[in-house]
Structures are given as structure tokens and as C-alpha cells.
Design a protein around this motif. Structure first.
Motif, PDB file in Angstrom:
ATOM      1  N   ALA A   1      -5.002  -4.992  -7.755  1.00 42.86           N
ATOM      2  CA  ALA A   1      -6.023  -4.714  -6.754  1.00 42.86           C
ATOM      3  C   ALA A   1      -7.089  -5.802  -6.752  1.00 42.86           C
ATOM      4  O   ALA A   1      -7.398  -6.390  -7.789  1.00 42.86           O
ATOM      5  CB  ALA A   1      -6.657  -3.349  -7.022  1.00 42.86           C
ATOM      6  N   ASN A   2      -7.642  -6.029  -5.573  1.00 44.69           N
ATOM      7  CA  ASN A   2      -8.697  -7.014  -5.370  1.00 44.69           C
ATOM      8  C   ASN A   2     -10.048  -6.332  -5.568  1.00 44.69           C
ATOM      9  O   ASN A   2     -10.346  -5.335  -4.903  1.00 44.69           O
ATOM     10  CB  ASN A   2      -8.591  -7.571  -3.946  1.00 44.69           C
ATOM     11  N   THR A   3     -10.880  -6.836  -6.477  1.00 46.88           N
ATOM     12  CA  THR A   3     -12.197  -6.223  -6.662  1.00 46.88           C
ATOM     13  C   THR A   3     -13.148  -6.585  -5.521  1.00 46.88           C
ATOM     14  O   THR A   3     -14.161  -5.923  -5.326  1.00 46.88           O
ATOM     15  CB  THR A   3     -12.834  -6.658  -7.992  1.00 46.88           C
ATOM     16  N   GLU A   4     -12.824  -7.657  -4.766  1.00 52.67           N
ATOM     17  CA  GLU A   4     -13.634  -8.044  -3.611  1.00 52.67           C
ATOM     18  C   GLU A   4     -12.994  -7.492  -2.338  1.00 52.67           C
ATOM     19  O   GLU A   4     -11.852  -7.028  -2.356  1.00 52.67           O
ATOM     20  CB  GLU A   4     -13.738  -9.569  -3.519  1.00 52.67           C
ATOM     21  N   THR A   5     -13.713  -7.556  -1.239  1.00 47.56           N
ATOM     22  CA  THR A   5     -13.082  -7.194   0.027  1.00 47.56           C
ATOM     23  C   THR A   5     -12.084  -8.288   0.406  1.00 47.56           C
ATOM     24  O   THR A   5     -12.285  -9.458   0.088  1.00 47.56           O
ATOM     25  CB  THR A   5     -14.116  -7.031   1.157  1.00 47.56           C
TER      26      THR A   5
ATOM     27  N   GLY B   1     -11.127  -3.060  -3.792  1.00 49.34           N
ATOM     28  CA  GLY B   1     -10.275  -2.146  -4.531  1.00 49.34           C
ATOM     29  C   GLY B   1      -8.901  -1.968  -3.943  1.00 49.34           C
ATOM     30  O   GLY B   1      -8.009  -1.397  -4.578  1.00 49.34           O
ATOM     31  N   ALA B   2      -8.684  -2.467  -2.695  1.00 49.47           N
ATOM     32  CA  ALA B   2      -7.357  -2.374  -2.084  1.00 49.47           C
ATOM     33  C   ALA B   2      -6.398  -3.359  -2.753  1.00 49.47           C
ATOM     34  O   ALA B   2      -6.806  -4.399  -3.276  1.00 49.47           O
ATOM     35  CB  ALA B   2      -7.443  -2.654  -0.587  1.00 49.47           C
ATOM     36  N   ARG B   3      -5.133  -3.030  -2.691  1.00 50.47           N
ATOM     37  CA  ARG B   3      -4.116  -3.854  -3.347  1.00 50.47           C
ATOM     38  C   ARG B   3      -3.925  -5.197  -2.654  1.00 50.47           C
ATOM     39  O   ARG B   3      -4.106  -5.316  -1.438  1.00 50.47           O
ATOM     40  CB  ARG B   3      -2.774  -3.127  -3.341  1.00 50.47           C
ATOM     41  N   PHE B   4      -3.544  -6.177  -3.439  1.00 45.55           N
ATOM     42  CA  PHE B   4      -3.029  -7.417  -2.873  1.00 45.55           C
ATOM     43  C   PHE B   4      -1.675  -7.120  -2.225  1.00 45.55           C
ATOM     44  O   PHE B   4      -0.875  -6.342  -2.748  1.00 45.55           O
ATOM     45  CB  PHE B   4      -2.835  -8.472  -3.957  1.00 45.55           C
ATOM     46  N   GLY B   5      -1.431  -7.750  -1.080  1.00 48.72           N
ATOM     47  CA  GLY B   5      -0.124  -7.668  -0.451  1.00 48.72           C
ATOM     48  C   GLY B   5       0.819  -8.719  -1.026  1.00 48.72           C
ATOM     49  O   GLY B   5       0.534  -9.360  -2.047  1.00 48.72           O
ATOM     50  N   ARG B   6       1.944  -8.919  -0.355  1.00 49.33           N
ATOM     51  CA  ARG B   6       2.925  -9.908  -0.797  1.00 49.33           C
ATOM     52  C   ARG B   6       3.461 -10.667   0.408  1.00 49.33           C
ATOM     53  O   ARG B   6       3.517 -10.154   1.525  1.00 49.33           O
ATOM     54  CB  ARG B   6       4.111  -9.252  -1.528  1.00 49.33           C
TER      55      ARG B   6
ATOM     56  N   SER C   1       0.813  -1.220   0.000  1.00 45.32           N
ATOM     57  CA  SER C   1       0.000   0.000   0.000  1.00 45.32           C
ATOM     58  C   SER C   1       0.844   1.265   0.000  1.00 45.32           C
ATOM     59  O   SER C   1       0.361   2.337  -0.379  1.00 45.32           O
ATOM     60  CB  SER C   1      -0.946   0.010   1.202  1.00 45.32           C
ATOM     61  N   LYS C   2       2.112   1.142   0.407  1.00 44.22           N
ATOM     62  CA  LYS C   2       2.974   2.326   0.448  1.00 44.22           C
ATOM     63  C   LYS C   2       3.715   2.531  -0.878  1.00 44.22           C
ATOM     64  O   LYS C   2       4.417   3.540  -1.037  1.00 44.22           O
ATOM     65  CB  LYS C   2       3.998   2.188   1.577  1.00 44.22           C
ATOM     66  N   LEU C   3       3.588   1.618  -1.814  1.00 44.32           N
ATOM     67  CA  LEU C   3       4.195   1.815  -3.126  1.00 44.32           C
ATOM     68  C   LEU C   3       3.484   2.962  -3.839  1.00 44.32           C
ATOM     69  O   LEU C   3       2.325   3.263  -3.545  1.00 44.32           O
ATOM     70  CB  LEU C   3       4.117   0.531  -3.950  1.00 44.32           C
ATOM     71  N   PRO C   4       4.146   3.638  -4.781  1.00 44.08           N
ATOM     72  CA  PRO C   4       3.531   4.809  -5.426  1.00 44.08           C
ATOM     73  C   PRO C   4       2.147   4.505  -5.983  1.00 44.08           C
ATOM     74  O   PRO C   4       1.880   3.415  -6.493  1.00 44.08           O
ATOM     75  CB  PRO C   4       4.519   5.130  -6.545  1.00 44.08           C
ATOM     76  N   ALA C   5       1.250   5.487  -5.858  1.00 45.25           N
ATOM     77  CA  ALA C   5      -0.124   5.307  -6.294  1.00 45.25           C
ATOM     78  C   ALA C   5      -0.657   6.608  -6.872  1.00 45.25           C
ATOM     79  O   ALA C   5      -0.154   7.698  -6.576  1.00 45.25           O
ATOM     80  CB  ALA C   5      -0.999   4.842  -5.137  1.00 45.25           C
ATOM     81  N   THR C   6      -1.680   6.498  -7.690  1.00 46.77           N
ATOM     82  CA  THR C   6      -2.365   7.670  -8.240  1.00 46.77           C
ATOM     83  C   THR C   6      -3.858   7.532  -7.989  1.00 46.77           C
ATOM     84  O   THR C   6      -4.438   6.456  -8.197  1.00 46.77           O
ATOM     85  CB  THR C   6      -2.128   7.794  -9.755  1.00 46.77           C
ATOM     86  N   ASP C   7      -4.484   8.573  -7.547  1.00 46.05           N
ATOM     87  CA  ASP C   7      -5.954   8.637  -7.447  1.00 46.05           C
ATOM     88  C   ASP C   7      -6.563   7.405  -6.788  1.00 46.05           C
ATOM     89  O   ASP C   7      -7.326   6.653  -7.411  1.00 46.05           O
ATOM     90  CB  ASP C   7      -6.561   8.823  -8.846  1.00 46.05           C
TER      91      ASP C   7
ATOM     92  N   ASP D   1      -3.591  -2.514 -11.629  1.00 44.48           N
ATOM     93  CA  ASP D   1      -4.088  -1.753 -10.491  1.00 44.48           C
ATOM     94  C   ASP D   1      -4.570  -0.383 -10.984  1.00 44.48           C
ATOM     95  O   ASP D   1      -3.786   0.396 -11.523  1.00 44.48           O
ATOM     96  CB  ASP D   1      -2.959  -1.589  -9.472  1.00 44.48           C
ATOM     97  N   PRO D   2      -5.872  -0.065 -10.814  1.00 48.58           N
ATOM     98  CA  PRO D   2      -6.348   1.240 -11.293  1.00 48.58           C
ATOM     99  C   PRO D   2      -5.614   2.421 -10.659  1.00 48.58           C
ATOM    100  O   PRO D   2      -5.545   3.501 -11.256  1.00 48.58           O
ATOM    101  CB  PRO D   2      -7.834   1.237 -10.883  1.00 48.58           C
ATOM    102  N   ALA D   3      -5.075   2.222  -9.457  1.00 50.02           N
ATOM    103  CA  ALA D   3      -4.355   3.304  -8.775  1.00 50.02           C
ATOM    104  C   ALA D   3      -2.845   3.099  -8.843  1.00 50.02           C
ATOM    105  O   ALA D   3      -2.106   3.750  -8.106  1.00 50.02           O
ATOM    106  CB  ALA D   3      -4.804   3.403  -7.326  1.00 50.02           C
ATOM    107  N   GLY D   4      -2.405   2.201  -9.694  1.00 52.22           N
ATOM    108  CA  GLY D   4      -0.977   1.920  -9.786  1.00 52.22           C
ATOM    109  C   GLY D   4      -0.202   3.057 -10.427  1.00 52.22           C
ATOM    110  O   GLY D   4      -0.766   3.908 -11.128  1.00 52.22           O
ATOM    111  N   ASN D   5       1.082   3.071 -10.182  1.00 54.67           N
ATOM    112  CA  ASN D   5       1.954   4.088 -10.757  1.00 54.67           C
ATOM    113  C   ASN D   5       3.178   3.382 -11.320  1.00 54.67           C
ATOM    114  O   ASN D   5       4.267   3.441 -10.756  1.00 54.67           O
ATOM    115  CB  ASN D   5       2.352   5.106  -9.685  1.00 54.67           C
ATOM    116  N   PRO D   6       2.981   2.652 -12.438  1.00 52.75           N
ATOM    117  CA  PRO D   6       4.075   1.806 -12.928  1.00 52.75           C
ATOM    118  C   PRO D   6       5.283   2.613 -13.379  1.00 52.75           C
ATOM    119  O   PRO D   6       5.156   3.673 -13.998  1.00 52.75           O
ATOM    120  CB  PRO D   6       3.429   1.064 -14.105  1.00 52.75           C
ATOM    121  N   SER D   7       6.439   2.102 -13.033  1.00 56.25           N
ATOM    122  CA  SER D   7       7.698   2.663 -13.493  1.00 56.25           C
ATOM    123  C   SER D   7       8.708   1.535 -13.505  1.00 56.25           C
ATOM    124  O   SER D   7       8.529   0.536 -12.795  1.00 56.25           O
ATOM    125  CB  SER D   7       8.165   3.803 -12.576  1.00 56.25           C
ATOM    126  N   PRO D   8       9.764   1.646 -14.287  1.00 55.21           N
ATOM    127  CA  PRO D   8      10.742   0.552 -14.345  1.00 55.21           C
ATOM    128  C   PRO D   8      11.361   0.199 -13.003  1.00 55.21           C
ATOM    129  O   PRO D   8      11.799  -0.926 -12.800  1.00 55.21           O
ATOM    130  CB  PRO D   8      11.811   1.102 -15.318  1.00 55.21           C
TER     131      PRO D   8
END
Length: 600
Positions: A203-207, A95-100, A56-62, A189-196
Motif C-alpha cells: 500500500a501507498n502511504t501517500e495519495t 493507504g490504497a494499494r499499488f497497482g501493477r 484492489s480486488k485481491l483478497p483483503a482484510t479490514d 499491506d495492512p489490509a493484505g490477506n497473504p496466502s500461498p
């Protein structure tokens, strides 16, 4: 006091190192049960410390907005899962991201040409194709139906975009109807901020919470469709099945993976919700429809979590140590009998179990993980053929293939034959073992509701690579397990070891996670691999530990005393008999509803 803290920490560290050493040199499953349990406790401590990583702390947009808290969200689960943790209302919501479970910097997806090496289609055809069912004889087909039902609650990556599909080259002679084979990419991820320099996220569409969202939905609009608006109950059609929404985006028949087994479980626990409402209405006759609905949902979701913890899992990993350990997750080492006699003893999880203990995220915001998704790819559990029979006299009703029990035909079959006979049929047949050469043939040529045909075995292989989950040996290293040194380490079947060697061109490091897990030798009583079990050790308890409705708010004030009593007393068998009492002559002889039932 200042001197005692380091001593306790040092003793705990020493205990964990001892558990790791015992596991590596002997194996937890070869030890006597008390020692095996201690080793598993130590392994779980290490996994909690080393294998929870926050995305969740990785870069994100909107980021999507979080609804404002309400008075109701303090006492009830929200539709989208928000506000479970009052200090982090976004945690675990739809809508929250999957962890690792592995470090974020080790999660970069594979890229061409490596992502296609070896061809996922070749892996599917050579190593996964089922010639005849290899049965898991210690359990029944309800195990497969239940797991598919759970997965629909836990996670979904959402609908794939249709542009830029993966293209899998096909060998000469491959009968696939199009060339190349096309597999849609996972929705980014709709809120992802991909970069190299930053690993991508999904993101998980379910809770992420264990909240029975497969029944209730993850949006207010979905909940309005399934609710009757009276006495807190869910809508049930005249045929006894859940009402199917007109909206194709919400109709479960239009969702890939919908088959008869999922429908059976959905119908059963829809009826269970309504039975809980009746009980609560008797206790609280002045409650509103909303109050009854929300409390019944809490009770139903907790009952499902309990059944999974103390019945489904001990049936699927039926080693004496894990059977005891999973029950201790719920009841504590004091056990079910003492818990029912005296209630909780203290507020820790060891003596009286996780429900009612303190909420604990172990330093990382709760989320289901991509590695959790990867190890739950267990399609071999599903048979290709089903033999439906009458529960009253065992006479045959219908022989059907899996293809004939998916989508609309699943509903038609349920209406024609009725749930009692279907449950009996599933209870008296075996699922498949989660092993190589046991993938359902139908799923290797699966036609999605949108008409697209895909090989789900090849897709499963590709998905794990695409989502940045390491291949088998590296995955084991990151879990502090010994990697396979040779193909003979993977399996004691020489012919199978040679086949794997050929597919992977002699490179043991290229063996896919799923293939290694399916091939490896399993502990006694296990229907799936010990490698998968390591993620399970960590995440099975974490889903309870992190959820306030299973911990600090698992109280009579939230659930009511009647609700907690319902959860304590109910089992999968009692749920089945509550709604299908004519199964009593069969189930009275069954210690666990997920183990094989006797024939009528």
C-alpha cells in the motif's frame, strides 16, 4: 451504425499491430517525428489494454474507512485523496494499494535463495559504484532535485518493520561494518490477506494522485501544521523556508531522502502557493481562508504537473519525438499557441490535450504501480559533490558533498547562502547519467535518520526482487519488447558486458531490471532507458486521464478563470523569477529551466 463499430475496432487493432511491428523492426526513435508519434500512440493503446492490472480486488482484510463526502470534497482535493472519483471514493487515496503493469499472477516475489542471487551487495559494488561522475550534459542538477521532490508526492511504501530483516551475505574483504548486511523488509499491506495462492500486495502511504501532497500533506493534521490560517497561505519562516514541524513523524528532515534539492523545490512551491493566494484574494476579496487555500492548492498542483509534463520530461528525454509528444499530452496537437488563443477545441485529448478532456481509467481503477516505482529508481542523477557559487559574479561559496547537504545541514546551508545562489549553483551544474557505475558513493553508505547504515544501491536491487517486479528480460517480454539474447545485447561496451556476465554467472535471464535498464543503449537525448520509457508512456498520461481535477473538473468553475490563466502562463522559469528576480540575467538566455544555465 452496427456495422461501423466493428470496422472502427478492426482499423484500430490494425493500427496498433502496425505500430508494434514498426517499433520492433525499426524502433520508434529512428522514425521521422510524425511516424514516430503515430507509433507511440499505438504503443500507448496497447499498453493501456494489456498492462493495467487491478490489485484492489485481491483478497483483503479490514480496509481503512473512507471519510464521508462533504460539500467541499466536490470542489476541492481532500487531504487523503479520497472522493476524487465519486463512484469509487477509495480510489487513489492514501493507504490504497499499488497497482501493477504486469499480470497479478506474475508478481509473486522472489524467495530465498533466488532473491539473494547474485548478492545485491555484489551487484552494487561491481556494477553500480561511481568512480567519477558520468554527467548528463543536456540537463542541470535541478532535474535531480525536481524528481526527488515529485517522488515524495507520488509514493512511499511507509516505514519498514524492524523484525525479520533481509540478511545479505558479504564477500571476504567487503568493508561493510556489520556482517551480514541487514536490510529491513518492505512494510506489508495492512489490509493484505497473504496466502500461498495469492500474490502479496503493498500500500501507498501517500495519495496516488498528482496533488502536491509533498507540500500539503496527506492527512488533516499535517495540513493544519503547514497552513498559516490566514488568506489561504502556507506558513513560511522568517528565513523564507517552509516551517519545519516539531513532530518528528512529520518533520521532513527526519525522512530518508531529504536533502538540499528537495528543500529548494519545497520552498519554491510553498512561495508559489502563497503568490497564487494573493492573486485569488485580488479577484475574490470576500473569500475565506479555506476557499483561498483549496483553490490555490488546485492551481499549484496543476502547475507542478504541467511543468513536469512540458518542461522536465522533454529535458530528460530530449528526443524530438518525445519533446513534441509530451507537450501534446498537455496542449494537444493543436499546440500551446492555438490553445491560448481559442481555448479547447472539442472535448477529446488529441486536439487540445488531456486537461479538460473526459476522465478515463481505461477499465482499471487508478493507482500508481510497483513497476512505476521500479523504473523511477534513478539515484544516479544525484552528484556526490556540489560546488555552490554566487549568482551575481560566479565566485565560489562552498564545496560540499552530498553527505553534507542532507538532513539538518541542508536547512543550515539554505539559511546561510540563500535560495537564489543555491538555485543558480544547481542550474549551472550537471547531474549524473542514469547508467551503470554511476551510483552516488554516499548513497552506498547512507546513514538513515534512525542511525541505520544501508547501501541504497543494494537495497534498490533487493526491493525490485522483493516486490515481485520481474528481472530485465522477463520484464521486457511482458511489455512486448525483445529480450536481450546476450550480454553484448545489453551494452556496446565489451568490458562492461563481460563484467555483467561475471556477476550474473553467465545467465542473461538473471540480470536485474535495474541493471539491464542502466546498461542498455538509450535513444538520442534520453537520460534514462527506453525500457523505463515504456512504463512512462503508459503512466505519465494516465495520471492526468484518471484525475477529475485534470479532466472533467479542470474548469473555471473549479479553478477560477484566474487560476487557469495562472497555470497557462506560468513556466518553471517564470516561477523562479517570480521569487528570485535577480536570476533574470541568467534565465533570459535559457529555453528550458532544466537545461544548463550560462555562468554569470
Amino acid at each position: 451504425m452496427a456495422r461501423r463499430i466493428p470496422l472502427a475496432a478492426n482499423l484500430k487493432s490494425l493500427f496498433d499491430r502496425g505500430a508494434h511491428l514498426a517499433d520492433r523492426t525499426i524502433g520508434w526513435h529512428r522514425l521521422p517525428k510524425p511516424l514516430g508519434l503515430l507509433v507511440l500512440v499505438g504503443l500507448r493503446d496497447i499498453l493501456r489494454r494489456e498492462n493495467l492490472h487491478d490489485t484492489s480486488k485481491l483478497p483483503a482484510t479490514d480496509l481503512p474507512p473512507v471519510p464521508s463526502p462533504t460539500a467541499e470534497s466536490r470542489m476541492a482535493r481532500t487531504a487523503d485523496g479520497s472522493h476524487n472519483d465519486p463512484d469509487d471514493p477509495r480510489m487513489g487515496m492514501a493507504g490504497a494499494r499499488f497497482g501493477r503493469n504486469i499480470p497479478n499472477d506474475r508478481t509473486f516475489p522472489e524467495v530465498p535463495p533466488r532473491i539473494m542471487s547474485p548478492s545485491p551487495r555484489e551487484v552494487s559494488r561491481e556494477l553500480l559504484t561511481r568512480e567519477s561522475l558520468i554527467p548528463a550534459t543536456s540537463v542541470n542538477v535541478l532535474v535531480a532535485a525536481w524528481l526527488q521532490f515529485m517522488i515524495r508526492d507520488w509514493f512511499s511504501h511507509g516505514r519498514s518493520p524492524t523484525d525479520r530483516p533481509w540478511e545479505i551475505p558479504l564477500a571476504d574483504g567487503d568493508p561493510w561494518p556489520e556482517r551480514p548486511m541487514r536490510v529491513m523488509r518492505t512494510r506489508p499491506d495492512p489490509a493484505g490477506n497473504p496466502s500461498p495462492s495469492t500474490p502479496p500486495t503493498w500500500a501507498n502511504t501517500e495519495t496516488h494522485w498528482w496533488d502536491a501532497s509533498q507540500i500539503y500533506g496527506s492527512t488533516p493534521d499535517h495540513q493544519k501544521i503547514v497552513r498559516s490560517g490566514e488568506d489561504g497561505k502556507l506558513r513560511v519562516a522568517s528565513d523564507g523556508l517552509p516551517v519545519m514541524p516539531d513532530d518528528p513523524n512529520l518533520d521532513p528532515r527526519r525522512v530518508p531522502g531529504f536533502w538540499l534539492g528537495v528543500l529548494m523545490m519545497h520552498a519554491l512551491f510553498t512561495l508559489e502557493h502563497n503568490a497564487i493566494c494573493d492573486r485569488l484574494r485580488g479577484e475574490f476579496p470576500n473569500w475565506s481562508d479555506e476557499e483561498l487555500y483549496q483553490r490555490a492548492r488546485l492551481v499549484n498542483a496543476a502547475l507542478i504537473a504541467k511543468i513536469h509534463t512540458v518542461e522536465w520530461t522533454p529535458a530528460v528525454i530530449a528526443h524530438p519525438t518525445t519533446r513534441y509528444g509530451m507537450r501534446a499530452n498537455w496542449w494537444g496537437v493543436a499546440g500551446e499557441r492555438l490553445h491560448k488563443l481559442f481555448g479547447r477545441i472539442g472535448d477529446g485529448e488529441l486536439v487540445s490535450g488531456i486537461p479538460g478532456s473526459h476522465t478515463d481509467h481505461f477499465g482499471v481503477p487508478f493507482a500508481l504501480t510497483e513497476e512505476f516505482v521500479a523504473v523511477y529508481r534513478m539515484h544516479p542523477l544525484v552528484p556526490d559533490e556540489f560546488h555552490l557559487r554566487s549568482s551575481s559574479d560566479d565566485n565560489p561559496l562552498l564545496d560540499a558533498t552530498l553527505r553534507e547537504l542532507t538532513g539538518d545541514p541542508a536547512v543550515e546551508t539554505a539559511r546561510k547562502y540563500g535560495m537564489t545562489d543555491l538555485l543558480y549553483s544547481f542550474g549551472t551544474e550537471h547531474p549524473g547519467l542514469v547508467t551503470l557505475r554511476n551510483f552516488p558513493r554516499f548513497l552506498q553508505e547512507f546513514q538513515r535518520p534512525d542511525g541505520h547504515v544501508q547501501d541504497l544501491a543494494a537495497t534498490d536491487i533487493l526491493r525490485v526482487r522483493e516486490l515481485g517486479v520481474p528481472r530485465y528480460n522477463e520484464f521486457r517480454r511482458l511489455l512486448r519488447l525483445a529480450p536481450a539474447r546476450s550480454f553484448e545485447d545489453l551494452t556496446d561496451d565489451p568490458e562492461l558486458a563481460e563484467r555483467i556476465r561475471t556477476v550474473y554467472d553467465g545467465d542473461i535471464e538473471r540480470v536485474d531490471l535495474m541493471i539491464g535498464m542502466y546498461a542498455e543503449k538509450r535513444p538520442k537525448g534520453f537520460a534514462f532507458s527506453d525500457t523505463a520509457f515504456r512504463i512512462f508512456i503508459l503512466m505519465a498520461s494516465r495520471r492526468l486521464n484518471s484525475d477529475r481535477f485534470f479532466t472533467t473538473d479542470y474548469t473555471p468553475e473549479i479553478y477560477t478563470r484566474a487560476g487557469l490563466d495562472w497555470i497557462n502562463e506560468a513556466t518553471m522559469t517564470s516561477v523562479l523569477l517570480r521569487h528570485h528576480p535577480s536570476l533574470r540575467h541568467v534565465l533570459r538566455r535559457v529555453p528550458n529551466a532544466f537545461t544548463p544555465w550560462p555562468r554569470s
